[in-house]
Structures are given as structure tokens and as C-alpha cells.
Design an enzyme around this catalytic site. Structure first.
Site, mmCIF file in Angstrom:
data_model
loop_
_atom_site.group_PDB
_atom_site.id
_atom_site.type_symbol
_atom_site.label_atom_id
_atom_site.label_comp_id
_atom_site.label_asym_id
_atom_site.label_seq_id
_atom_site.Cartn_x
_atom_site.Cartn_y
_atom_site.Cartn_z
ATOM 1 N N ALA A 162 0.817 -1.222 0.000
ATOM 2 C CA ALA A 162 0.000 0.000 0.000
ATOM 3 C C ALA A 162 0.849 1.269 0.000
ATOM 4 O O ALA A 162 0.798 2.074 -0.938
ATOM 5 C CB ALA A 162 -0.949 -0.002 1.203
ATOM 6 N N ALA A 163 1.663 1.450 1.047
ATOM 7 C CA ALA A 163 2.430 2.694 1.166
ATOM 8 C C ALA A 163 3.450 2.834 0.041
ATOM 9 O O ALA A 163 3.598 3.907 -0.549
ATOM 10 C CB ALA A 163 3.131 2.741 2.529
ATOM 11 N N ARG A 213 4.478 11.441 -10.196
ATOM 12 C CA ARG A 213 3.741 12.632 -10.594
ATOM 13 C C ARG A 213 4.487 13.909 -10.227
ATOM 14 O O ARG A 213 4.437 14.895 -10.962
ATOM 15 C CB ARG A 213 2.352 12.652 -9.956
ATOM 16 C CG ARG A 213 1.433 11.631 -10.597
ATOM 17 C CD ARG A 213 0.072 11.614 -9.951
ATOM 18 N NE ARG A 213 -0.621 12.889 -10.090
ATOM 19 C CZ ARG A 213 -1.829 13.117 -9.584
ATOM 20 N NH1 ARG A 213 -2.448 12.167 -8.920
ATOM 21 N NH2 ARG A 213 -2.406 14.282 -9.747
ATOM 22 N N SER A 246 0.990 -4.098 -4.994
ATOM 23 C CA SER A 246 -0.252 -3.340 -4.782
ATOM 24 C C SER A 246 -1.416 -4.254 -4.387
ATOM 25 O O SER A 246 -2.501 -4.175 -4.935
ATOM 26 C CB SER A 246 -0.581 -2.621 -6.094
ATOM 27 O OG SER A 246 -1.128 -1.369 -5.860
ATOM 28 N N CYS A 272 -6.408 -6.221 2.917
ATOM 29 C CA CYS A 272 -7.643 -6.233 3.717
ATOM 30 C C CYS A 272 -8.709 -7.145 3.110
ATOM 31 O O CYS A 272 -9.673 -7.515 3.785
ATOM 32 C CB CYS A 272 -8.228 -4.826 3.810
ATOM 33 S SG CYS A 272 -7.092 -3.642 4.528
ATOM 34 N N VAL A 307 15.310 -7.170 -0.752
ATOM 35 C CA VAL A 307 16.425 -6.310 -0.354
ATOM 36 C C VAL A 307 16.882 -6.774 1.025
ATOM 37 O O VAL A 307 16.086 -6.862 1.955
ATOM 38 C CB VAL A 307 15.997 -4.825 -0.309
ATOM 39 C CG1 VAL A 307 17.146 -3.960 0.211
ATOM 40 C CG2 VAL A 307 15.560 -4.367 -1.693
ATOM 41 N N ASP A 356 2.930 0.243 7.324
ATOM 42 C CA ASP A 356 2.790 -0.556 8.544
ATOM 43 C C ASP A 356 4.106 -0.716 9.307
ATOM 44 O O ASP A 356 4.122 -1.281 10.400
ATOM 45 C CB ASP A 356 2.263 -1.957 8.205
ATOM 46 C CG ASP A 356 0.834 -1.926 7.692
ATOM 47 O OD1 ASP A 356 0.224 -0.840 7.686
ATOM 48 O OD2 ASP A 356 0.338 -2.994 7.294
ATOM 49 N N ASN A 358 -1.751 4.239 2.955
ATOM 50 C CA ASN A 358 -1.983 4.962 1.720
ATOM 51 C C ASN A 358 -1.742 6.463 1.916
ATOM 52 O O ASN A 358 -1.055 7.118 1.109
ATOM 53 C CB ASN A 358 -3.451 4.710 1.348
ATOM 54 C CG ASN A 358 -3.679 4.736 -0.128
ATOM 55 O OD1 ASN A 358 -3.322 5.713 -0.765
ATOM 56 N ND2 ASN A 358 -4.260 3.679 -0.659
ATOM 57 N N TYR A 417 -30.844 14.736 9.232
ATOM 58 C CA TYR A 417 -31.926 13.883 9.728
ATOM 59 C C TYR A 417 -33.075 13.763 8.727
ATOM 60 O O TYR A 417 -33.559 14.761 8.199
ATOM 61 C CB TYR A 417 -32.501 14.413 11.040
ATOM 62 C CG TYR A 417 -33.843 13.799 11.364
ATOM 63 C CD1 TYR A 417 -33.929 12.427 11.597
ATOM 64 C CD2 TYR A 417 -35.019 14.541 11.361
ATOM 65 C CE1 TYR A 417 -35.159 11.823 11.843
ATOM 66 C CE2 TYR A 417 -36.249 13.946 11.610
ATOM 67 C CZ TYR A 417 -36.313 12.592 11.840
ATOM 68 O OH TYR A 417 -37.525 11.994 12.071
#
Lengths: 453, 453
Positions: free
Chosen positions: A10-11, A21, A38, A42, A79, A285, A307, A431
Site C-alpha cells: 500500500a504505502a 507525478r 499493490s 484487507c 532487499v 505498517d 496509503n 436527519y
């Protein structure tokens, strides 16, 4: 200029994409030990039951797709060492067995977390699995196909264990769940845990709390296949065991490179996601963060947080000198899971944590409906709100039942804005009869607390 | 000491109950023109279809129940004049026809709002109704029982009109809806309105926008029973017509007593819910409030807001001199409704309102799922977020589809906390696959806006 990203779930993948970018000229290499990038970890429990049918659907972006975006994703590349003085990574190509050594200018460590596997007797038996990586789910599914287990044991009643229990029941298995703490969902209070345990019982899961697992056995068959789980002298049949005994941050690489490890055992970073080593960022994590209510270092290993951290770390790792970096201010400890038909969620500090952090917690519990009383189809909403007696500041909430996701997100946003119970009482929430009572359980709970202040 | 409360629906009954708790010695009299007290007016559309089956279920507390709490509730009592110099109310008992004159020390005006009935030709025909009071729903249901209409017309595509259309379709009627504005749900943008209109078409409602109603006709039968509606030279059969042409605050009593009326046409009050007359409070659909984003006086006639205002007004009207009064800081203009299977909601300022209020609005639109992409059963979530270009402050949001209630409540809480898009990007909301994408649509929209700043 080369940015090396170690870890591609994720990260790491978010960071690489952001870096791409920010600086289209940057040379970006993503090292990933697993064969896939990727991965939506979850979603893994839902793959077991077939609720999530396709393996590919759990892969948000393949190495080839990263390639098309100008990010070189090297899967099955482990690594093993960082020489930050020389700015060199060494490791092994797990496909060919060949070692590699490559240079970098900037480094981003996103090695994530791994499942803990306590030294249970019989852990090595076939049919005993953790569930952390996509490859773990591959192995579990293969075991199910080959052995058609009728009974399963789940070790651990945290959210992974609970989600796994649900999905194994969906698959038609008889499930025994063993938790060493006094109740499942140890991060929650006893009221919420009691509701979860009642719900598990209704769904036919055999739950044993306060019971330590001794180990697993092949029942004397000598074939190395698991047949049972034993805990506190009792035994339950299980041809499949999933161990959800918690996870731990993967920090060895960073630690050996000289990066500071925090009090939680995860990598210490500042708000810019910089480690103590200049030119090395970390996210996901494997890092700790600040708790925005209590202020203490907190380890919050969750996909959405990873993320968000990845966005900040990846941006900053690609900025030119002098550009204004992004900041990740911290976490609230927000979490949610579903177990069968029950949503369960929390944010901020619950009472005992709040007292430990130096607050004077006062709480209120509301049981309301998910629609106006007269509108049909309403389901139970449980909310416990905690505030500080002295300041009235909202400190945390736990919730279960219908609309747990709505309740927790309102409370998390209130925590972020440092709102008080006085704010919540007059808060202009939405409401209409199909969506809840005229005054939200959040407003009701705040009103009760206000009366206690 | 006597507190007179004029009007006994949401604000008035809440105020009376709060006053009772604050001062057990206070003599409290509640005057209510209708035969019932504490009516859940938001539930009325659902009574038409039988979704809400029992009339009694829409009455939160009866006059007898108020009596047991030590609040004298006089139903069918119309207060016609306030002489505040003498502290005297005069009016009429609608049951006996007798006039009454009674003194008071403190006064709380909660006369609410009434349905507007534009001067359409044929408005007096039997079968043409507003829907504001419980007694209106009684009359509509009686008409339906007696005449078994097969076709109905709804005038006005606001939330009441849309809810009525749904409930009449549920009842098996063919429904024509006529709206004079360019689209239904005029308070919303064209994207949301387009989705509503598509949904209405799917459900078989014949929608005519940009069409002014000319009137209603008995089709020459001369029996005074409505048979059709005509708009812009067209005609549609309708043996039942519900006019949802908006509501207006009931302010005559307060105005004649000398209370200041605000620019919105509703009674002007300060944060303590005090009118310009000392010793006179007002709360509910008859007062205006401050908009907490734009700052302008705003009329927000909604049941939950009335309840919150009633709490403040009732508490303050019962306080002893020198006690610290409560404050009602203002509103965000939050609203929600359901039309068939579609939730629709907004909070704060949308783009055009924001520009008018002096902001430089910039917006982002997100269409996401209500669960992770790979998790089955996800439905479409639409969110448009608006922020200020200069400060990054979040100004408002509109949303429709699944989780509209969650989206709007997150955004309303963010507005209350004056959060910026930078806050929302890192906001620690709850994520698990069954509840939404890894990054909430709120976070996604904030990230897009951030890129535009």
C-alpha cells in the site's frame, strides 16, 4: 536521480506513484519480495469464502502497469541490506537466486508488517497458516481444495481472526475460535465485545476466550497434517488452522541501516515521514505515528493510513530541494471491521487509554435505532462516547451494529477538529426518518455527557 | 412563575420538557392549535403509503403524557394575540369556540411553519391537499379511502414532494410531478438533480420540470372533486393532488407582539434564542439562525434543528437570573431525504451560495463505491465537495446514492470544526472492504481540490 522504494503493497506503491507525478524525470525502482504488487491485503479473508472471487481483483496494479507509468517494479526481489553511506542496496532475486547490488540517491522504506507466529507446538504441520500475504491465501485455498476440511480453528479474536471465522463459516466449516484475552476484539470495551461474542454464537462459531493455545497435532497419523488444536488441556478437531496472533512491523532492514526505531517497535519518522537517516523516508505498517488525541507514539498498521502516509512520503522523496514538503500529522487510531452482520468500529481513546494519557474520561452509552422509531426496518446502533471531564473535549468512541461506519466517521472528524461535547450537542447533522432518530446517537451521547460535566 | 409555550410540535415540546427539568417549580402551559402534540411531521409522507402504519406512532408524546410530567398541554387552543406589556395571551378554544385570556411571566413562541398554498385555480376542489400537519394526512387518507384515486399529481419537486411521490407510487398510484424550476430538488446542483430525475423515471413517476401549474379542474363534472391538473397548457388526470409548494414561517403572533422579524421573514433571535422582546424566546421553524459557514441569517426549518433550538430556548426560559444560559451557535444548512432507493443530502454552501457569500469556491466531484471495488454489493456513492480557493477551508458538500447519510455527516462535522481540505486529506476515517474504498470519497474529493489550489 534515483529513488529506491523497498516494499510494494500500500504505502510503497502509493509513494512511487506520487513520486512519479511530482518529478517525471525521477528514476524510480520498486523492490517487492512477493510476486505481486499493490495487494489489497484487507480483502484476503474474503477470498477464502469466495466472496471475493478473483485473485486478480485483489491486485490494484500489476508490475507491468507500474512499468507503463515509468516505475520499474522488481517483484521477487528481496532487499537484504542497505549501505546508506555508499547509497547501495544489496539483495537477492528470489526467482533466479542471483544476488544484486544497486545504487540509489533517495530511499523509501515501506516494508510493512508480517504475521506473528508464536512458537506453538505443531506450527509446522500442514494446514496451519498465517493470513497476511496474498500467497498465504493461495496456500490456504490449495489446502482447502486438496483436503476439504470440515472443521477449522482460528487462533486469535482480533479483527483478522473474526473476519476469517466469518468466511470459513460461509464456506460451510465448523469453526472454533480461541482467544487468550478475556474477550474477543481486545482493543474494544467489554460491552462491544459481548455483542460480538453473542453474534458469533448465533452464527454457530464456538468461541473460547481466556484460553491459551498449547499447540496443534496430527492426531498420531504421522502424516504431518493438522487434525486438532489444543488449548488449556482441551482439544478441538481442526483440519485447518488460521493463526491470527497479531502482526509486527518489519524493521530489520531500516534498523541495520541505522534508522531510529521508536518506542512502539516501529520505525520512527517525523511529520514529513523522514527517518533519522537523511535522505531516507519510511511509510506504512513499518512506521509509528503520533496519536492526535493522546499525543503518544502510536503504531497504526492499516491500509488506508498506509496509503495516506505513502502519499506524503512519496511526494516529499521526489521534491526538489527548497520545495515545501507535505506533512502527515498523525492518527486517531480509527478502525472498523465487519463480523457477519455486525459492524464494529472505534476511534480515538477509549476510557482506560484516556486515563492513561492523563485525561479524566467520562463516557455515555446510547442504544438507538438506524431509523426513526416509527419507520420500519431500523436496526440497533450502539455508541459509547468518551470525553474529558475538565475540558469537555471529545476523546474517542466505540460503536457496533448498524451504521457503525457512519458513527465512527462522525466521531473521527470531530476528534480531528478537537470538538467538545458542547459542539456535538448542537452539531447540524442530517436527519430524515429513514436514516436515524431525529437526534443522532452522537448528539444524544454528547448530551448525556454534558449533563455529567 | 409561569412559562407559556405557544406551539407544541418539535421545538415547543422539547422546550417545555427542558424547562420542566431545569425548574421543577415552574408553571408550564403549552398551547397547541392542532389536536395532537409532539408530532413527527417528517414521518407524514410515509403514513400515506402505510409504511408508517399507525397514526399514534407519529405522536412522540400525548397531552396526557405531558400532563404526567407536570406540563399542561392545551390542545385545540389557538393563541391569537400577545399583549406583552400586560403579559397576557388571548385566543380561542377551538373545541368549545370559547375565547380565553391568560397571563404569563415568560413566553416561548414555537409556532412553526405552514404549507404555502399558491392561488392555483381550483385549489378549493376536494382532493387537493397540502401535507404539513398530521390532520392533513388524516384528510388525505380519508380521501383515498373514499375515492380510491388511480392517478395523482404532486406539485413541487422539493423533498416533501419527492417523498410524497414515492409513497403514492408505493400505494399503486400513477404519479405526475410538476416542478416550476429547471430541475427537482432546487437546493441541489444539476448533477444530483439529474440523478434524482433519472431515478424517478425508472420508478415510473412522470416528471415535468420548468412547468408552472395553472390549476386543477373537476373535468366539468360539477361535483367539486378534482380530476386533473393543468400546467403550461397541458393536462394530466389526477384524482388526488398534493401541493408541496414550500412552507413559510408562522410569525404573525410574534410580529404583532412587537418581536423583530429577520431578513429571511422568520423571527430574529440571538444565540440564546431570545427575541427582541425581553422575556420572550422563540425556537423552531418560525425563527432564523446564523449560517456557520456563510454567516448570513438563514432559515432552516427542520425537525432536528427545531429540537436542538428548543433545548436551548427551553433551558434559558427556565433559568433563574444569573445562571449561565445555553447558546445555539447556528446551522450548516444540513439536509437529507430519501426518494425511493436514493439518499440525497447536502450541508454548508454549494458553489453558487459560496460565491455569493464572498468565497472563491472550487469543487471536486467523486463517484465511488460503497465498498472496496473487489467486495461484492457495492453501490454508487456520489459526492461533490466545495472548498475556498484562498484558504482551503471546506465550505459544503452535496451527495447522493448509497451512504449519503455518512458522507454528509462527515462533511457537516468537518464544517463545524472549520477543517480545510488539507485536514480532510489525512483524516483518519474508518476503512474496511465492506464499508467503502480504502480512501473515503471525502478524502478523494479533498485530494482533487488540493491539486487545484
Amino acid at each position: 536521480m534515483r529513488l529506491a522504494v523497498v516494499g510494494g503493497v500500500a504505502a510503497g506503491t502509493k509513494a512511487a506513484s506520487r513520486a512519479r507525478r511530482v518529478d517525471p524525470e525521477l528514476d524510480i525502482v520498486l523492490y517487492q519480495e512477493e510476486p505481486d504488487t499493490s495487494i489489497s491485503e484487507c480483502g484476503l479473508p474474503y477470498r477464502l469464502s469466495g466472496t471475493v472471487g478473483s485473485r486478480d481483483s485483489l491486485i490494484a496494479r500489476t508490475p507491468e502497469e507500474f512499468g507503463e507509468k515509468g516505475i520499474e517494479a522488481r517483484v521477487l526481489h528481496r532487499v537484504e541490506r542497505v549501505d546508506h553511506e555508499r547509497r547501495v542496496l544489496t539483495g537477492r532475486n528470489l526467482k533466479t537466486g542471483e544476488p544484486f547490488e544497486e545504487g540509489y540517491d533517495r530511499l523509501l522504506i515501506s516494508t510493512g508488517a508480517r504475521a506473528k507466529m508464536p512458537p506453538f507446538e505443531g506450527s509446522e504441520l500442514a494446514g496451519v497458516f498465517p493470513l497476511r500475504f496474498l500467497t498465504d491465501s493461495d496456500a490456504i485455498l490449495e489446502h482447502i481444495r486438496e483436503h476439504s476440511p470440515g472443521r477449522a480453528a482460528v487462533v486469535g479474536g482480533g479483527y483478522i481472526g473474526l473476519e476469517v471465522a466469518e468466511n470459513l463459516v460461509s464456506l460451510g466449516l465448523e469453526v472454533t475460535l480461541v482467544e487468550s484475552a478475556g474477550h474477543v476484539a481486545a482493543a474494544y470495551g467489554s460491552e462491544v465485545a459481548g455483542k460480538i461474542q453473542d453474534h458469533l454464537a448465533e452464527k454457530g462459531v464456538s468461541v473460547h476466550t481466556g484460553q491459551r493455545v498449547d499447540g496443534f497435532s496430527d492426531g498420531g497419523h504421522g502424516d504431518g497434517q493438522v487434525r486438532s488444536i489444543s488449548f488449556e488441556g482441551r482439544e478441538a478437531p481442526a483440519e485447518l488452522v488460521i493463526v491470527g496472533a497479531g502482526i509486527e512491523p518489519v524493521v530489520e532492514l531500516a534498523e541495520e541501516a541505522g534508522a531510529e526505531i521508536g518506542v512502539t517497535g516501529a520505525i520512527r519518522v517525523n511529520e514529513r515521514m523522514e527517518t533519522s537517516l537523511p535522505g531516507v523516508w519510511a511509510a506504512g505498517d513499518n512506521v509509528e505515528s503520533s496519536h492526535l488525541v493522546g499525543g503518544a507514539p502510536t503504531w497504526a498498521p492499516l491500509g488506508d493510513t498506509a496509503n495516506q502516509m505513502g502519499r506524503v512520503a512519496g511526494t516529499n522523496a521526489a521534491l526538489a530541494d527548497g520545495d515545501t514538503p507535505l506533512e502527515f500529522p498523525g492518527v486517531l487510531g480509527t478502525g472498523i471491521f465487519k463480523v457477519f452482520d455486525l459492524g464494529v468500529a472505534k476511534t480515538g481513546l477509549l476510557e482506560s487509554d484516556a486515563a492513561e494519557a492523563g485525561f479524566s474520561p467520562v463516557s455515555a452509552t446510547v442504544e438507538a435505532g438506524s431509523s426513526a422509531g416509527y419507520y420500519p426496518g431500523g436496526q440497533e446502533v450502539f455508541l459509547k462516547l468518551v470525553a474529558d471531564k475538565d475540558s469537555g473535549r471529545v476523546l474517542g468512541a466505540e460503536t457496533c451494529g448498524a451504521q457503525a461506519d457512519k458513527m465512527v466517521d462522525i466521531c473521527a472528524t470531530a476528534l480531528w477538529g478537537r470538538l467538545t461535547v458542547a459542539d456535538l450537542i448542537n452539531l447540524d447533522l442530517a436527519y430524515a426518518p429513514p436514516f436515524g432518530p431525529a437526534l443522532s446517537p452522537v448528539i444524544q451521547a454528547a448530551t448525556i455527557i454534558s449533563g455529567k460535566l
